[in-house]
Design an enzyme around this catalytic site. Structure first.
Site, short mmCIF file in Angstrom:
data_model
loop_
_atom_site.label_atom_id
_atom_site.label_comp_id
_atom_site.label_asym_id
_atom_site.label_seq_id
_atom_site.Cartn_x
_atom_site.Cartn_y
_atom_site.Cartn_z
N LYS A 1 0.83 -1.22 0.00
CA LYS A 1 0.00 0.00 0.00
C LYS A 1 0.86 1.27 0.00
CE LYS A 1 -3.95 -2.20 2.29
NZ LYS A 1 -3.41 -3.55 2.54
N ARG B 1 -16.29 -12.85 4.03
CA ARG B 1 -16.64 -13.68 5.19
C ARG B 1 -17.75 -14.64 4.80
NH1 ARG B 1 -12.49 -11.90 6.28
NH2 ARG B 1 -11.75 -10.92 8.21
O1 C5P Z 1 -8.05 -11.75 7.35
P1 C5P Z 1 -8.78 -10.97 6.30
O2 C5P Z 1 -9.58 -11.83 5.35
O3 C5P Z 1 -9.59 -9.84 6.89
O4 C5P Z 1 -7.59 -10.33 5.44
C1 C5P Z 1 -7.81 -9.33 4.50
C2 C5P Z 1 -6.49 -8.93 3.90
O5 C5P Z 1 -6.77 -7.96 2.92
C3 C5P Z 1 -5.50 -8.31 4.88
O6 C5P Z 1 -4.20 -8.74 4.49
C4 C5P Z 1 -5.64 -6.83 4.67
O7 C5P Z 1 -4.45 -6.13 4.85
C5 C5P Z 1 -6.05 -6.77 3.20
N1 C5P Z 1 -6.83 -5.61 2.79
C6 C5P Z 1 -8.03 -5.25 3.37
N2 C5P Z 1 -8.71 -4.14 2.94
C7 C5P Z 1 -8.25 -3.43 1.92
C8 C5P Z 1 -7.04 -3.77 1.33
C9 C5P Z 1 -6.36 -4.89 1.77
O8 C5P Z 1 -8.49 -5.93 4.27
N3 C5P Z 1 -8.96 -2.41 1.48
#
Ligand code: C5P
Length: 233
Positions: A65, A180
């Site tokens: 990012k 989810r």
């Molecule tokens: O564990 P989870 O499914 O929440 O992981 C989501 C991943 O996506 C994390 O690595 C997070 O940094 C990344 N991410 C996010 N939202 C964004 C960009 C990236 O959750 N807008």
């Protein structure tokens, strides 16, 4: 055992433990299209860890990012390009010139994805940040800037996918975290969430999935459920 490679799944390898990282690379790398590594991994184990992910045959998504002045971001993109990553992220809110510098440096070798509004942010967080308007409007305007600057795609929450697909066309890659299986339950720190099949139906090209897979008691069952969701779309 899932037989088909899940090309549209990116597994977020967020861990502080080196053995766990290697185990996840071995478990998920041959089964999904993309492995996503971020600052937690890169700052601990550096380029070796990125190469380890790439050696599994999956594409690597470097999720650092970037958000800095254009020349610094271009330099970082150049370094990522040398490493052989396929996707990388920059903040779309970094402005047009920063996005253009990233896209230009990436060329055809790396797909630059503009981060829009992070999925942990809700309406009250945006207010705290003095960013007026609804999250969806901000996502649309930042995604439009990323596209205009030559970025290959954007990262957005599942809730904005359908609008972005309709407004910004079929070419722009839409990458969605905040996935989810049970959207009524607590979703860790994510606020704007949807199920894998809903996100795919809404137009996502790539689903980023971390904890629902990596912290699952039975990751095989989750991979199978993802295979089913991908097959239905
Ligand atoms: O564990 P989870 O499914 O929440 O992981 C989501 C991943 O996506 C994390 O690595 C997070 O940094 C990344 N991410 C996010 N939202 C964004 C960009 C990236 O959750 N807008």
């Amino acid at each position: 055992m899932t037989e088909t490679k899940l090309e549209r799944i990116a597994v977020a390898l967020d861990t502080d433990d080196r053995d766990t990282y290697s185990r996840w690379c071995g478990l998920f790398g041959p089964r999904v299209g993309v492995l996503k590594v971020g600052p937690r991994v890169v700052l601990r184990w550096g380029r070796d860890a990125v190469r380890e992910a790439a050696a599994t045959g999956a594409d690597v998504f470097l999720d650092m990012k970037f958000h800095d002045i254009p020349s610094t971001v271009a330099g970082a993109v150049g370094a990522a390009k040398e490493l052989g990553v396929t996707y990388l992220t920059v903040h779309a809110g970094g402005g047009r010139r920063m996005l253009e510098a990233a896209a230009e440096e990436a060329g055809d070798d790396v797909r630059v994805l503009g981060i829009t509004v992070l999925t942990h942010l809700g309406a009250e967080d945006l207010q705290d940040l003095d960013l007026p308007g609804a999250a969806g409007d901000r996502v649309l305007s930042w995604a439009g800037s990323a596209k205009a600057a030559g970025c290959a795609g954007v990262v957005c929450s599942p809730l904005e996918l359908a609008t972005l697909r309709a407004r910004l066309g079929p070419e722009l890659l839409l990458v969605s975290p905040g996935i989810r299986f049970d959207t009524s339950a607590a979703a860790d720190d994510q606020r704007r969430v949807a199920s894998p099949s809903a996100a795919l139906r809404a137009g996502a090209d790539l689903l980023v999935i971390g904890r629902p897979l990596t912290r699952a008691a039975d990751p095989e069952a989750v991979l199978a459920a993802l295979a089913e969701a991908c097959a239905q779309v």
